[in-house]
Design a protein around this motif. Structure first.
Motif, mmCIF file in Angstrom:
data_model
loop_
_atom_site.group_PDB
_atom_site.id
_atom_site.type_symbol
_atom_site.label_atom_id
_atom_site.label_comp_id
_atom_site.label_asym_id
_atom_site.label_seq_id
_atom_site.Cartn_x
_atom_site.Cartn_y
_atom_site.Cartn_z
ATOM 1 N N THR A 122 -0.604 -7.638 2.363
ATOM 2 C CA THR A 122 -1.254 -6.564 1.633
ATOM 3 C C THR A 122 -2.698 -6.897 1.393
ATOM 4 N N SER A 123 -3.482 -5.896 1.136
ATOM 5 C CA SER A 123 -4.899 -6.110 0.893
ATOM 6 C C SER A 123 -5.324 -5.321 -0.320
ATOM 7 N N LEU A 181 1.403 2.569 2.659
ATOM 8 C CA LEU A 181 0.035 3.044 2.486
ATOM 9 C C LEU A 181 -0.038 3.836 1.188
ATOM 10 N N CYS A 184 -11.169 1.719 9.033
ATOM 11 C CA CYS A 184 -10.047 2.126 9.883
ATOM 12 C C CYS A 184 -9.434 0.908 10.573
ATOM 13 N N THR A 235 -5.055 1.735 0.480
ATOM 14 C CA THR A 235 -4.799 0.308 0.575
ATOM 15 C C THR A 235 -3.370 0.104 1.043
ATOM 16 N N VAL A 236 -3.078 -1.094 1.537
ATOM 17 C CA VAL A 236 -1.713 -1.469 1.897
ATOM 18 C C VAL A 236 -1.161 -2.317 0.762
ATOM 19 N N TYR A 247 -9.586 -2.146 9.630
ATOM 20 C CA TYR A 247 -9.009 -3.025 8.613
ATOM 21 C C TYR A 247 -7.579 -2.601 8.278
ATOM 22 N N ILE A 248 -7.389 -1.312 7.996
ATOM 23 C CA ILE A 248 -6.052 -0.813 7.661
ATOM 24 C C ILE A 248 -5.138 -0.863 8.876
ATOM 25 N N TRP A 249 -5.677 -0.558 10.058
ATOM 26 C CA TRP A 249 -4.871 -0.619 11.288
ATOM 27 C C TRP A 249 -4.332 -2.028 11.509
ATOM 28 N N GLN A 264 -10.171 1.480 1.218
ATOM 29 C CA GLN A 264 -11.059 2.140 2.162
ATOM 30 C C GLN A 264 -11.052 3.647 1.902
ATOM 31 N N HIS A 305 -3.672 -4.246 9.289
ATOM 32 C CA HIS A 305 -2.614 -4.532 8.318
ATOM 33 C C HIS A 305 -1.322 -3.796 8.659
#
Length: 418
Positions: free
Chosen positions: A10-11, A49, A100, A37-38, A102-104, A15, A106
């Motif tokens: 998780t982060s 998400l 984008c 965020t994740v 960054y989330i991808w 974004q 994760h």
């Protein structure tokens, strides 16, 4: 296939996105704007998400990340999928390409761990895994070790990761043999070790990465990857890193843990973008990118909490004896420092910018805007400093996605934290 990592995938980095849902007429309805965020879903062990509305901080959207291959990344700023629970098409449109990606990354990490966990049970191991232990790590056993690494099925790959992680001396012994082979110019041995190390990296285990990216092993690991049997000439990555690449500090960084992370991040990026650029799969690249992002966040977090560092930075900027070139370097450092702060939680970002304003960042911006250097003036625009999701335009050892060819100072490539 990598081993499961007990640390959450998780982060805290949020974004900015717009949420869209495909309606019955085949048009995309705007569901609102917020920050994604994740994170773990409420009262659940599952990751998902979460989009928080940017106006009222209420939850705008929740989605449990699926192990199925339903996600698509489009045009560098859009992630879309068909949600099986609601039988509808959904999309997140990101303000920044970095957000984008960054989330991808994760999402890919979560999916990888879900796949691993679905296979990693005792019954599966008992019925399918024939790998019980690794052979002794010796020159004579390299062919057998290579066979295990490159020919193992999924179950044996998981078992292989467990055995490597459990063996504290595995990589030390393997690197000792590598150095012996190098001294003896034993090309057959060097080629086998290259394939072994490459195969282990492609297992994509965060636990293994933690071991091989440590200061004690990383240069030997990179050295072992110089002997690719498919390349006619031996590569010289270690010489490049030791002799040609220099680390320049706009202001001295005294915390050894920060310096270690900066150097580690550069080397991981170099390994990803140069050493193994043509052999890494998307999943492994995503995992390496996640390590780089995590290092970015840690470096910025440690530096922002070092009051003496921030104070020294601004004192040096304001000193009349500081040369013009040094001031430019300090401003570029400050610019990238702000840009990398996008990896922090929103609350931490706001606190950081408050502290920077108290130290006089607007005076710095005003001074930069009066510079006759037009390119330098662009660095001084306020949004360039204080927009948390602005892109960094500088080359940095802490910046993912940089050019793999370092720029030069004089005739020597350098990497910088600014």
């Amino acid at each position: 296939m990598g081993a499961p990592d007990r640390s959450p995938a998780t982060s805290n980095s949020m974004q900015r996105v717009k949420v869209y849902r495909l309606n019955d007429d085949g048009k995309w309805d705007d569901q609102g704007t917020g920050h994604v965020t994740v994170d773990y879903l409420e009262r659940s062990e599952e990751l998902g998400l979460c989009v928080v509305d940017e106006e009222d901080n209420e939850t705008l959207f929740l989605h449990r990340i699926s192990s199925d291959d339903i996600y698509r990344k489009q045009e560098d700023t859009i992630i879309s999928w068909r949600d099986p629970e609601y039988s509808t098409e959904l999309a997140l449109s990101f303000q920044e390409t970095t957000g984008c990606s960054y989330i991808w990354d994760h999402i890919c990490n979560v999916q990888r761990n879900l796949h691993f966990n679905s296979l990693n049970n005792d019954t599966f191991h008992r019925m399918n895994s024939e790998l019980r232990e690794l052979p002794a790590i010796e020159l004579s056993t390299l062919p057998l070790i290579l066979k295990i690494v490159v020919e193992s099925g999924i179950a044996d790959q998981m078992r292989l990761v467990e055995l490597i992680v459990a063996n504290q001396d595995f990589f030390k012994k393997l690197m000792d043999i590598f150095l012996i082979c190098e001294d003896m110019e034993n090309l057959d041995g060097l080629h086998m070790i290259y394939k072994i190390v490459r195969g282990i990296i492609l297992l994509n285990s965060s636990q293994i990465f933690e071991k091989i990216f440590g200061d004690e092993l990383i240069m030997d690991i990179i050295g072992s990857l110089e002997y690719d049997p498919e390349v006619p000439h031996v590569q010289h990555h270690r010489n490049f890193l030791k002799e040609n690449v220099i680390f320049k500090e706009a202001i001295p960084i005294k915390d050894p843990s920060v310096l270690s992370k900066i150097h580690q991040t550069y080397r991981i990026g170099y390994l990803k973008d140069v050493v193994l650029a043509r052999v890494l799969d998307e999943s492994t690249i995503a995992n390496l990118n996640s390590i780089i992002h995590a290092n970015n966040a840690l470096v910025v977090s440690l530096l922002k909490d070092d009051n003496t560092f921030i104070q020294e930075l601004f004192i040096t900027l304001k000193l009349p004896t500081t040369s013009e070139e040094s001031k430019k370097n300090l401003v570029r450092f400050l610019h990238e420092f702000c840009s990398l702060s996008k990896n922090l939680h929103m609350v931490q970002q706001l606190r950081l910018f408050r502290d920077l304003m108290n130290e006089g960042i607007f005076d710095v911006i005003a001074d930069v805007l009066q510079s006759p250097d037009k390119k330098f003036v662009l660095t001084g625009y306020p949004y360039s400093f204080l927009e948390p999701r602005s892109k960094s335009s500088t080359f940095s050892c802490c910046q993912e996605g940089r050019d793999s060819t370092p720029r030069t100072v004089g005739s020597r490539p350098d990497y910088r934290f600014w």
